[in-house]
Design an enzyme around this catalytic site. Structure first.
Site, short mmCIF file in Angstrom:
data_model
loop_
_atom_site.label_atom_id
_atom_site.label_comp_id
_atom_site.label_asym_id
_atom_site.label_seq_id
_atom_site.Cartn_x
_atom_site.Cartn_y
_atom_site.Cartn_z
CG HIS A 262 2.26 2.56 8.45
ND1 HIS A 262 2.24 3.01 7.25
CD2 HIS A 262 1.91 1.32 8.73
CE1 HIS A 262 1.72 2.04 6.52
NE2 HIS A 262 1.66 1.04 7.41
CG HIS B 195 0.59 -3.41 9.90
ND1 HIS B 195 -0.42 -3.56 9.05
CD2 HIS B 195 1.70 -2.68 9.26
CE1 HIS B 195 -0.07 -2.84 7.99
NE2 HIS B 195 1.32 -2.24 7.97
CG ASN C 97 -2.71 -5.14 7.11
OD1 ASN C 97 -2.83 -4.32 8.06
ND2 ASN C 97 -1.84 -5.23 6.34
CG HIS D 115 5.19 2.48 3.62
ND1 HIS D 115 4.27 2.72 2.13
CD2 HIS D 115 4.24 1.37 4.24
CE1 HIS D 115 3.65 1.83 2.17
NE2 HIS D 115 3.54 1.07 3.17
CG ASN E 148 4.99 -4.26 -0.23
OD1 ASN E 148 5.60 -3.28 -0.82
ND2 ASN E 148 3.92 -4.69 -0.58
CG ASP F 30 4.82 -0.69 7.34
OD1 ASP F 30 4.02 -1.12 8.02
OD2 ASP F 30 5.32 -0.73 6.18
CG HIS G 89 4.93 -11.21 9.10
ND1 HIS G 89 3.47 -11.38 8.86
CD2 HIS G 89 5.31 -9.99 8.75
CE1 HIS G 89 3.33 -10.51 7.97
NE2 HIS G 89 4.36 -9.48 7.74
O1 DOR Z 1 5.90 -5.06 4.63
C1 DOR Z 1 4.84 -4.65 4.74
N1 DOR Z 1 4.06 -5.34 5.74
N2 DOR Z 1 4.17 -3.82 3.80
C2 DOR Z 1 2.91 -3.86 4.12
O2 DOR Z 1 2.41 -2.70 3.54
C3 DOR Z 1 1.95 -4.57 4.82
C4 DOR Z 1 2.93 -5.00 6.38
C5 DOR Z 1 2.17 -6.07 6.82
O3 DOR Z 1 0.87 -5.95 7.40
O4 DOR Z 1 2.70 -7.04 7.23
#
Ligand code: DOR
Length: 426
Positions: A63, A65, A97, A235, A281, A308, A312
């Site tokens: 998991h 991103h 995503n 998660h 999240n 996860d 950002h």
């Molecule tokens: O904290 C999170 N960030 N939870 C998620 O499910 C998505 C993720 C994100 O893509 O930034």
């Protein structure tokens, strides 16, 4: 030829823990044994002295991103894979995503091509379960699987409609894809900023109750049983979800689950200073959740650890709390942060390595996850003593949004090998 000499080889797939040599030839582990590397040398042989280090199957993250396509300023596939390699990961599953959402063959193929071009850890895309991850119309799963997707997920969003979810599981089963669910009842979390509890009350922030996770896990377990799909809870953060999973597994259900390092280590108290790096999240919860998650990781109710990794930039994080995006990076902090669990006696080294390698390989049906002779040479060498600072300058990720930023830590991947090739060393 590569020889890793005298390291502590930990291979949870066969309960192996010995100080031995490992010989790698033509992308595979060819010999393991006390003197397997003895006398080997010369121009074509690289010998790495691994004394005092752990030689383990390369870690596999179910998991993460990476933000390509769409948000490359936060992370692209190449920078994400560099961060993975620096964390000891040899395989990374990336969530869909992106922008556009990975819901078509063309995007999956583009990701696969970028992953191959990076010459680093292996990239395994999850494709969206529904078009645009909007929870309404199913994606062309056969097409996505043929393009390289290993599973489906609308991660970041939950498939809320139970009829759509049932159909999605039926499709996933037909095409033998893993279904990873972000378990959040969005009606129960409308406007939520953090875990619902005493701290959210004190801070005056809208809360995200555990129940929002638990009701979806309960529903999904019923639907997974009905459909026989390979269902995976992303998660896990609440003690109620742990209880439901334990009950399902005790009846022999073939479901799986992951937990993140941050949900194992941090509570909602971390939010007291309105630190947006701690906004995530699902949210950081309470000590009793942490205790349940750790117990579940030990006893196998939770199969594996996944980061996860959610990069950002300061645009999304250096702002008022309510406007900040949720998520934190995880690939590079994982080893030192998780080693704290070993150091305080909460988790054995063997189980830690298992939850990062052979267990995710099994859940995702992915290559790697073991160091037996003949296995693909996806290997991480860990120095459990190495001291370093998790600083923006040290990180290979393009982002540095982690609550562990600027912390002095102990433990680091010092060599990462994918298919016999060194992709990272420090
Ligand atoms: O904290 C999170 N960030 N939870 C998620 O499910 C998505 C993720 C994100 O893509 O930034």
């Amino acid at each position: 030829m590569l020889v890793l000499r005298g390291g502590r080889v930990i291979d949870p797939a066969r309960g192996y823990d010995e100080v031995v040599d490992v010989v790698v030839e033509a992308g595979r582990v060819t010999r393991i044994g006390r003197d397997a590397g003895k006398g080997l040398g010369g121009e074509k042989v690289r010998v790495v002295e691994a004394k005092g280090h752990w030689v383990v199957p390369g870690f596999i993250d179910l998991h993460a991103h990476f933000r390509e396509p769409g948000f490359e300023y936060k992370e692209d596939i190449a920078s994400g894979l560099r961060a993975a390699a620096a964390g000891g990961f040899t395989g990374v599953c990336v969530m869909p995503n992106t922008k556009p959402v990975n819901d078509t063959r063309a995007i999956t193929e583009m990701m696969m091509a970028r992953g191959r071009a990076a010459n680093g850890p292996r990239l395994y895309p999850f494709a969206a379960a529904t078009v645009g991850s909007n929870g309404e119309q199913l994606t062309e799963m056969a097409d996505l699987r043929d393009a390289g997707a290993i599973g489906v997920s609308d991660d970041g969003k939950c498939v809320m409609n139970s009829a759509v979810m049932r159909a999605a599981l039926e499709y996933a089963r037909t095409f033998d894809m893993l279904f990873s669910q972000h378990c959040e009842d969005h009606d129960l979390t409308a406007g939520a900023q953090m875990h619902e509890g005493t701290i959210s009350t004190r801070l005056g922030l809208q809360g995200w109750p555990r129940a929002a996770e638990d009701v979806i896990v309960a529903r999904d377990l019923i639907l997974a049983e009905l459909t026989g799909a390979r269902y995976h809870v992303a998660h896990v953060s609440s003690l109620g979800a742990v209880r439901l999973l334990r009950e399902a597994k005790s009846r022999g259900m073939q479901v799986s689950a992951e937990v993140t390092p941050h949900h194992l280590m941090l509570t909602h108290e971390a939010l007291l200073g309105f630190d947006t790096a701690c906004k995530v999240n699902p949210p950081l919860r309470e000590p009793e959740d942490i205790a349940a998650l750790r117990e579940a990781l030990r006893d196998g109710t939770i199969d594996c650890i996944a980061t996860d990794h959610a990069p950002h930039s300061s645009l999304e994080k250096d702002c008022e709390f309510a406007a900040a995006s949720p998520g934190m990076i995880g690939l590079e902090p994982a080893v030192p942060v998780l080693l704290d669990l070993v150091r305080d006696g909460s988790l054995s080294v063997m189980r830690l390595v298992e939850t990062l390698s052979s267990a995710p390989a099994k859940v995702g049906r992915l290559p790697g996850g073991t160091l037996k002779e003949g296995a693909v040479a996806d290997i991480a060498v860990i120095d459990p003593e190495r001291r370093w600072t998790i600083s923006a300058a040290q990180l290979s990720s393009r982002s540095s949004n982690t609550p562990f930023l600027n912390r002095d830590v102990q433990g680091k991947a010092v060599l990462t090998i994918v298919g016999g090739n060194v992709v990272y060393e420090s």
